[in-house]
Each structure stands twice: as C-alpha cells, then as structure tokens.
Design a protein around this motif. Structure first.
Motif, PDB file in Angstrom:
ATOM      1  N   ARG A 351       0.836  -1.190   0.000  1.00  0.00           N
ATOM      2  CA  ARG A 351       0.000   0.000   0.000  1.00  0.00           C
ATOM      3  C   ARG A 351       0.883   1.258   0.000  1.00  0.00           C
ATOM      4  N   GLN A 352       0.386   2.318  -0.625  1.00  0.00           N
ATOM      5  CA  GLN A 352       1.167   3.555  -0.763  1.00  0.00           C
ATOM      6  C   GLN A 352       1.240   4.260   0.590  1.00  0.00           C
ATOM      7  N   ASP A 402      -2.747  -0.425  -3.411  1.00  0.00           N
ATOM      8  CA  ASP A 402      -3.980   0.363  -3.371  1.00  0.00           C
ATOM      9  C   ASP A 402      -3.911   1.568  -4.310  1.00  0.00           C
ATOM     10  N   VAL A 403      -3.264   1.398  -5.444  1.00  0.00           N
ATOM     11  CA  VAL A 403      -3.173   2.460  -6.448  1.00  0.00           C
ATOM     12  C   VAL A 403      -3.435   1.881  -7.834  1.00  0.00           C
ATOM     13  N   GLU A 404      -3.800   2.774  -8.766  1.00  0.00           N
ATOM     14  CA  GLU A 404      -3.966   2.398 -10.163  1.00  0.00           C
ATOM     15  C   GLU A 404      -2.804   2.973 -10.966  1.00  0.00           C
ATOM     16  N   LYS A 405      -2.382   2.258 -11.975  1.00  0.00           N
ATOM     17  CA  LYS A 405      -1.176   2.604 -12.725  1.00  0.00           C
ATOM     18  C   LYS A 405      -1.206   4.016 -13.296  1.00  0.00           C
ATOM     19  N   GLN A 406      -2.377   4.454 -13.790  1.00  0.00           N
ATOM     20  CA  GLN A 406      -2.434   5.725 -14.511  1.00  0.00           C
ATOM     21  C   GLN A 406      -2.178   6.947 -13.634  1.00  0.00           C
ATOM     22  N   ILE A 407      -2.300   6.810 -12.314  1.00  0.00           N
ATOM     23  CA  ILE A 407      -2.094   8.000 -11.484  1.00  0.00           C
ATOM     24  C   ILE A 407      -0.615   8.333 -11.306  1.00  0.00           C
ATOM     25  N   PHE A 408       0.296   7.453 -11.791  1.00  0.00           N
ATOM     26  CA  PHE A 408       1.728   7.763 -11.803  1.00  0.00           C
ATOM     27  C   PHE A 408       2.151   8.364 -13.147  1.00  0.00           C
ATOM     28  N   GLU A 409       1.209   8.417 -14.094  1.00  0.00           N
ATOM     29  CA  GLU A 409       1.527   8.896 -15.435  1.00  0.00           C
ATOM     30  C   GLU A 409       1.177  10.370 -15.585  1.00  0.00           C
ATOM     31  N   GLU A 410       1.503  10.946 -16.741  1.00  0.00           N
ATOM     32  CA  GLU A 410       1.252  12.367 -17.002  1.00  0.00           C
ATOM     33  C   GLU A 410      -0.209  12.715 -16.737  1.00  0.00           C
ATOM     34  N   LEU A 415       2.016  11.713  -9.850  1.00  0.00           N
ATOM     35  CA  LEU A 415       3.093  11.760 -10.844  1.00  0.00           C
ATOM     36  C   LEU A 415       4.463  11.899 -10.189  1.00  0.00           C
ATOM     37  N   ASP A 416       4.543  12.607  -9.082  1.00  0.00           N
ATOM     38  CA  ASP A 416       5.830  12.849  -8.424  1.00  0.00           C
ATOM     39  C   ASP A 416       6.231  11.738  -7.450  1.00  0.00           C
ATOM     40  N   TYR A 417       5.413  10.704  -7.372  1.00  0.00           N
ATOM     41  CA  TYR A 417       5.715   9.595  -6.458  1.00  0.00           C
ATOM     42  C   TYR A 417       6.272   8.404  -7.239  1.00  0.00           C
ATOM     43  N   ASP A 418       6.931   7.498  -6.534  1.00  0.00           N
ATOM     44  CA  ASP A 418       7.488   6.297  -7.161  1.00  0.00           C
ATOM     45  C   ASP A 418       6.423   5.217  -7.274  1.00  0.00           C
ATOM     46  N   ASP A 419       6.414   4.541  -8.417  1.00  0.00           N
ATOM     47  CA  ASP A 419       5.538   3.386  -8.623  1.00  0.00           C
ATOM     48  C   ASP A 419       6.218   2.180  -7.970  1.00  0.00           C
ATOM     49  N   GLN A 420       5.755   1.829  -6.767  1.00  0.00           N
ATOM     50  CA  GLN A 420       6.419   0.776  -5.998  1.00  0.00           C
ATOM     51  C   GLN A 420       6.309  -0.593  -6.674  1.00  0.00           C
ATOM     52  N   LYS A 421       5.208  -0.821  -7.382  1.00  0.00           N
ATOM     53  CA  LYS A 421       5.049  -2.113  -8.057  1.00  0.00           C
ATOM     54  C   LYS A 421       6.116  -2.286  -9.133  1.00  0.00           C
ATOM     55  N   ARG A 422       6.366  -1.245  -9.917  1.00  0.00           N
ATOM     56  CA  ARG A 422       7.380  -1.334 -10.964  1.00  0.00           C
ATOM     57  C   ARG A 422       8.744  -1.696 -10.362  1.00  0.00           C
ATOM     58  N   GLU A 423       9.096  -1.021  -9.285  1.00  0.00           N
ATOM     59  CA  GLU A 423      10.384  -1.292  -8.639  1.00  0.00           C
ATOM     60  C   GLU A 423      10.442  -2.721  -8.106  1.00  0.00           C
ATOM     61  N   LEU A 424       9.347  -3.155  -7.493  1.00  0.00           N
ATOM     62  CA  LEU A 424       9.280  -4.510  -6.939  1.00  0.00           C
ATOM     63  C   LEU A 424       9.426  -5.566  -8.033  1.00  0.00           C
ATOM     64  N   TYR A 425       8.670  -5.402  -9.117  1.00  0.00           N
ATOM     65  CA  TYR A 425       8.694  -6.381 -10.196  1.00  0.00           C
ATOM     66  C   TYR A 425      10.041  -6.406 -10.909  1.00  0.00           C
ATOM     67  N   GLN A 426      10.676  -5.265 -11.058  1.00  0.00           N
ATOM     68  CA  GLN A 426      11.980  -5.243 -11.707  1.00  0.00           C
ATOM     69  C   GLN A 426      12.993  -6.079 -10.940  1.00  0.00           C
ATOM     70  N   GLU A 427      12.845  -6.118  -9.642  1.00  0.00           N
ATOM     71  CA  GLU A 427      13.806  -6.863  -8.833  1.00  0.00           C
ATOM     72  C   GLU A 427      13.447  -8.336  -8.669  1.00  0.00           C
ATOM     73  N   PHE A 428      12.139  -8.650  -8.607  1.00  0.00           N
ATOM     74  CA  PHE A 428      11.774 -10.005  -8.194  1.00  0.00           C
ATOM     75  C   PHE A 428      10.869 -10.798  -9.149  1.00  0.00           C
ATOM     76  N   ILE A 432      10.511 -14.872  -8.506  1.00  0.00           N
ATOM     77  CA  ILE A 432       9.481 -15.343  -7.579  1.00  0.00           C
ATOM     78  C   ILE A 432       8.126 -15.296  -8.279  1.00  0.00           C
ATOM     79  N   PRO A 433       7.294 -16.340  -8.156  1.00  0.00           N
ATOM     80  CA  PRO A 433       5.906 -16.224  -8.644  1.00  0.00           C
ATOM     81  C   PRO A 433       5.211 -15.099  -7.894  1.00  0.00           C
ATOM     82  N   MET A 434       4.711 -14.111  -8.619  1.00  0.00           N
ATOM     83  CA  MET A 434       4.206 -12.897  -7.978  1.00  0.00           C
ATOM     84  C   MET A 434       2.964 -12.406  -8.709  1.00  0.00           C
ATOM     85  N   GLN A 435       1.908 -12.100  -7.946  1.00  0.00           N
ATOM     86  CA  GLN A 435       0.662 -11.594  -8.519  1.00  0.00           C
ATOM     87  C   GLN A 435       0.160 -10.436  -7.672  1.00  0.00           C
ATOM     88  N   THR A 436      -0.361  -9.391  -8.346  1.00  0.00           N
ATOM     89  CA  THR A 436      -0.777  -8.180  -7.640  1.00  0.00           C
ATOM     90  C   THR A 436      -2.290  -8.016  -7.667  1.00  0.00           C
TER      91      THR A 436
END
Length: 716
Positions: A351-352, A402-410, A415-428, A432-436
C-alpha cells in the motif's frame, strides 16, 4: 451405461453478408445512375503528414458543404486519393460537378464520368458496396461521417451513446463483407457551448421515428445557437479527452452485446446485437432492391458443438471429494488447476505509505480473510511477508496494493511519487511467482488528488471473489513458469495442467507463438520461452522448427502473400503510427496466434465476424423477454468444413457484455490426417476467463503471463 446425447448442431447467423458479383445487372445500374470521380490533389498527402488538424475531417466537411450526392473516399497506397460519387440520372441536370478544397487550393476540381464496369469487378466490388451504402443513408438523411454510419443506442441527460458501423471487405470469402461496430459518445448541446471551438466539431440530430442519426450542417447549427432554438435535440462528437473532462461515466463508451431488460423493451432494442441485426437486414434488403433480387445474402455457418471432456465439465465426483482443486462450489465444475501446489503464500503489503494520508486498515485482517475463505478449501495458507524477506523466500507472493497505474503517469495526481510495483517487479518478478491485487475500492477517475483517494474500507469477500480467484489461478501458473515445474506428471494427475493427462498430444507435441515469444515444452515437460527480439533466440526457433520439417522462411513468404505485408520488391511494408514508423510484416506476425507441430503451421486468425441471434426476441409477458434460440452464443462450436470456431458464454443469462467472434483456422502447412479436436478441448478450461471458456488454447495464457509479467523485468 448411460446413453450420451449427440453434440448440438446449429446454423449460426453472423454479422457478415455476401454480394454475388455475377448476379449484378450492370446495364440496369448504368441506366439509372451516373458515376463520377474526383481526384484529390497530390498535395493532400503532404498536407495530411504535416498538419495538426484532421485532414480527412476537413475533406469530408468540404464535400458535404458543397455537394449533396452519396460518395465514397478511397485513399489507396501509392496513388492520389479518389472520391467516387453516385448520382441518380433523374436528379442530374447535366451540370458540371466540381469541388474546391480551400485548405489545399482555391481552384475547383472537376469530376470525371466513369462507367459502372470499372467498379463492378472483383477488385473494386468494395467501392460499389460502400457507394450504395452511402446512397442508402443519403436517401434517409442519415449520417455518414467518413466510413462510419451512426446509430442511436441510448442516452441520458448529458450524452448520447452512438453505435458507429462501417463495412469492409473480408479476406476470407469472395464478395464477403464484415460489419465493423464501435461505440462513441455524443454530447448534448446547450446554450453554454464554447463558440470559439464551434468549427472543431461535427453535429448530429436524431432522425424521427428511427434509431439513425443525421449530420447537421454547421451553418444550421450556428443559426440555432444564435437564436437559442431547439438546442436540446443537437449533439456534437466527442474525443476520449472530452469524456474525461466532462466526467462521463463510464469514461469509455460501451454498449452491451445483449441485454434483455425485463421491464424495458427499449433497452433490448438499443443493445449492440439488435442494432447490428436490424442494420444488416435493412442494408441487405436495400442492396437487393438496387442490384437485383438475390444478389446480397446474410452469412451463416453450419456448426457442431464441441463437448468438453468429463474432466473439464461436471467434476463433482473428482473435485468435490478432492481438496486443493479450484472449482465452483455451487456447480462442482472445475478450473482444472490444482491450487494446493501454492502451499504457503506470502502476502506483501505494498500500500502507498508515502502519501500524506495513507490507508489505515489493519493488514492482518486481509490475511485472515484469505485464510478463512481459501485455507481449508485448497489446503493452502497465507501469511505476511516483508520486503526484506523476498530475496530469500521460496513462497509464491500475493502483492496487495492500493493504487492504479495511470495516477503515476502524465496528468495523474501521484506523478511525483514512485511506482512501488514497478520497482518490486523489476527486482523479483522473474525470480518469484508474484501476482498483484488492487484492494482500493475507490476509482482514480473520481478523484483529483490523493487527499481522500486512500480512504477505503476492507473489501467484501463476495464482491472480490472473482478477482481473488483469478489472482490465485495466475499465481499458480506463474509458479509453473518461474520455478520450471513440469506441466505433466505421469504419476500424479493432480499436478498436471488440464487436459494433459488424457490427451497425450498436448503434452509436448505442440509449440506456440504470439507477440514475438515462442513457447515449447522440453523433454522434461517444462515450458521453455524464446524472445524473438533476440536474433540468437530467433535462430534457435528456426532450428527447432526445422526438426519438425518446417521451413520458417518458406512459411514467412506464404504469410506475407496472404496478409499483403510485402511490397512488390519483396520488402516489408511500413506504416506510420503516433509519429513512428512501424514494420507491417513484423507487427502482423506478432498479432497472430500460431500453433506448430511436426509438419504443422496453424494460424488462429481473428475476424470481425460476430454471431447473431437466430430469431428475434419475443415478449411472452409484460415482465419477461426471452430468446427463442441462442445458437452459438452459448458453448463452443466448430465447423470442420470451414475451419472456424466460436467460443460463447458458458452459461448465458439475461445479458451479455461482449460479442462472440468467429475465429478462423488457417493451415500454412498441415500433415495428413491431422485433427484439431485435442486443441479445441483446451478452450473449455475455466481459469483463463474465470468460470468461463477461453477463446484461445489455454497455453497462450501461459505465454501471455510470461510476456507481460516476467519477461519485461527479466530483460531489465
């Protein structure tokens, strides 16, 4: 032994129609009508490539302002665009016809007469069909905007939802045409209209007594605006951004395929299938009136039901007594996935928390809810896992955000916050089998800031059950991929994927390709993936197919010939999209679902042909409307003669969101005696579209999961 009933057979009507060219009386057409053409200046293409305006809208509006004849605009590759004009001789006074395109040149362009024989041929039949479609609409003062014709579906205080339809020639049958529908919003005009933007829009009005719309001339609309008269009957077109700015709900227009409202007959008449059925009936009748009786006919296919295997149908004897299997508790029908393999699932709190007012729900309550509803059912367990534990865990992980992808976009409020899911998925995600799962009950479209967006309660399980079931299904499939589990186990039926225990050919005799990913099963029954963006892996694919007697380059040439993706020099065609040059051949290869086996190259091709109801709706009582025959809207149907199949609803209720498309099986290479039956059985699984059949063999779902949720992060 109980007697098995024979598979159902239906004559399935569709949205396509056929025009029999050899039956058209050309002399009769020539006697009644005169054809003209206007060649658009060569400078139009350069103008279109460099202007920010819509050049085609400018051209169509210029024509409609100056001329009042049915027309068709054709813009073929490599030659100047042409406008074909159809004129009834009884209304033609032998006056010159010309058109001035002020945005190109002030000089009038004179129309030239041509003969019907120039378009009454196999190559140009589509021009004839579209010209007389325009004529049909023109006679009734209906709207033709470009290729699309407008039909009114439904409206409310703020807007009207219109169904836009056009026809296009099908590549699958001589003289066959497809009816292409799409939905669009039209906004109701009022006195507060911004007059500065007046000339940016097209304007429409309902045709009295029908569901059709006609386009109003801008001069008429301007006069009515100035006088403030009858504005409530005028609508203007909208863009996606308009719909967002005006806060239309839903933001994207939609029209249900079928909706049998118990109390409102108008709802049924406005659903997509009924609008298209009426459009097809009236259009075919008009074609027969002008071309001659029996020239045009509606399309139908004789199809046989594909009966799912016992394991994929009622499973109460097997599943009901076996814990760990995914199944529908009410019906005993199984997904075929052994969810017990998930074991202990780690649940990660994503959660954010870096926003001013983060959500305060107790995270353990979510875990308790999962254990309560799935623990005993599948003999699995859920426990919280921390971010720092992921590097060493062997558990599959369910991520709650608890966020939707488009609220990190233009334009998004994070927009000024980090998309934690992107960072998480890039690493793991590749390890690891992972579902959001998004647990925020709020929708970002309803908020302009994060102030109250994160104020939400814990979801009700019944409301979220469908999403949770999908998450667990996909988490297990990712476990097969990431942990390289064998998809078939000859000693354990339960750990094998559906259909493989009974259908030997599906275990490793097939390979699959889609979106530039090639997937096959190795000798240990483990899924292997090749990324065809990598030249070395592309070569490996070619060598793999060579062992199956498939010459990739010979097949590729056949594909290019069938889909017109090479130019006359044998080079790949290109096209422009969003300012970028795209390779038509490569993009076309990506978009088709391919199945390979020894001596087999099979393409599953999407079409725009859709299944219609067999008969009209009948109202038995004031409160109940039923369909006399559902045809292939329910179940899986196949025609061996035509090599087509349809996948309908598993059990159809009183409404249906999406249409049932006809999909075509094209064999570029086929071994003697090959039968598609085993592959068709893989459509009957119920985990790709939860509790519904799937439209492609389910192996493509595994390929898609790898392509979308694993490969992008593996590459990074």
């Amino acid at each position: 032994m109980a007697k098995k009933s024979a598979p159902k057979q239906h004559n399935v009507p569709t949205t396509n129609f056929v025009i029999n060219l050899d039956k058209i009386n050309i002399n009769a057409l020539q006697e009644k009508y005169q054809l003209f053409t206007i060649e658009v200046p060569k400078t139009f293409k350069n103008f279109a490539d460099n202007t920010k305006l819509n050049p085609y809208a400018l051209l169509h509006n210029a024509y409609k302002k100056q001329l009042d004849y049915p027309y068709f605009f054709l813009s073929p590759d490599g030659v100047p665009p042409i406008i074909y004009i159809l004129v009834e001789k009884s209304k033609y006074q032998d006056k010159p016809i010309n058109l001035t395109l002020d945005f190109l040149d002030k000089k009038p362009i004179n129309a030239q007469k041509i003969q019907f024989s120039e378009i009454c041929n196999e190559k140009n039949l589509h021009i004839l069909a579209k010209l007389f479609l325009s004529s049909w609409y023109h006679k009734a003062h209906r709207t033709c905007q470009g290729d699309f014709f407008y039909i009114h579906s439904k409206d409310d205080k703020q807007k009207l939802t219109a169904l836009l339809v056009k026809i296009q020639e099908s590549k699958y049958g001589k003289g066959e045409f497809e009816i292409i529908p799409e939905a669009n919003y039209l906004k109701k005009l009022d006195s507060r209209f911004d007059i500065e933007n007046f000339y940016n829009y097209n304007y429409f009005e309902k045709v009295q007594g029908t569901r059709y719309l006609r386009q109003l001339k801008q001069s008429e609309v301007k006069q009515r605006l100035d006088n403030k008269q009858n504005l409530d009957t005028i609508f203007r077109d909208t863009t996606t951004q308009d719909a967002k700015n005006l806060k239309f709900k839903p933001q994207r227009p939609s029209i249900e395929w079928y909706d049998s409202d118990k109390n409102n007959k108008n709802v049924f008449q406005g659903c997509r299938s009924e609008l298209l059925r009426n459009f097809q009936n009236e259009l075919v009748a008009y074609y027969n009136k002008v071309f001659g009786e029996g020239v045009a006919e509606k399309r139908s296919h004789f199809m046989t039901e594909v009966v799912p295997m016992e394991q994929m149908g009622k499973q109460s004897k097997i599943v009901g007594s076996l814990k760990g299997y995914g199944f529908n508790e009410k019906t005993g029908e199984g997904t075929g996935l052994y969810l017990k393999l998930l074991g202990e699932v780690g649940v990660l709190d994503l959660r954010q928390k870096d926003v001013p007012k983060p959500n305060q729900n107790n995270f353990q309550d979510y875990i308790d809810l999962l254990n309560k509803n799935y623990g005993k059912l599948y003999e699995i367990s859920f426990s919280e896992i921390k971010r720092e534990e992921l590097a060493s865990t062997t558990k599959p992980v369910l991520v709650l955000q608890d966020v939707e992808k488009q609220i990190f976009e233009e334009g998004g409020f994070l927009l000024d916050y980090d998309d934690q899911k992107r960072e998480l998925y890039q690493e793991f995600a590749s390890k690891i089998p992972m579902q959001t799962l998004n647990i925020n009950l709020n929708k970002a479209d309803d908020f302009n800031s994060a102030d109250t967006y994160f104020e939400y309660e814990i979801f009700n399980f019944e409301d979220y059950k469908h999403r949770l079931d999908v998450c667990l299904n996909e988490l297990l499939l990712k476990k097969y991929i990431v942990e390289k589990l064998p998809i078939y186990n000859e000693t354990d039926i339960y750990t094998s994927l559906p259909c493989l225990f009974n259908l030997k050919s599906l275990r490793k005799d097939f390979a699959y390709m889609y979106q530039n990913i090639f997937m096959y099963v190795d000798d240990e029954y483990i899924l292997q993936f090749l990324n065809l963006d990598n030249p070395k892996e592309k070569d490996k694919r070619n060598e793999f197919l060579k062992d199956w007697n498939i010459d990739w380059f010979a097949f590729e040439k056949q594909f290019a010939d069938r889909n017109y993706t090479h130019n006359e020099n044998g080079q790949n065609k290109t096209y422009q999209k969003n300012g970028k040059t795209k390779d038509k051949h490569e993009e076309s290869l990506k978009s088709v679902h391919f199945v390979f086996a020894k001596d087999l190259v099979l393409a599953i091709e999407d079409t725009e042909e859709r299944v219609l109801f067999n008969t009209d709706a009948t109202q038995k009582t004031k409160s109940q409307r039923t369909i006399e025959s559902k045809t292939a809207l329910e179940g899986i149907y196949f025609s061996e003669k035509e090599n087509i199949y349809t996948v309908g609803a598993k059990s159809m209720g009183m409404s249906m969101d999406k249409s049932v498309k006809v999909r075509r099986l094209h064999y570029y290479q086929k071994p003697n005696g090959f039968k598609i039956n085993d592959l068709l059985q893989t459509l009957s699984v119920q985990f790709v579209r939860n509790k519904q059949y799937t439209v492609y063999p389910y192996f493509f779902d595994l390929l898609n999961l790898y392509c979308e949720d694993i490969l992008p992060y593996k590459e990074s």
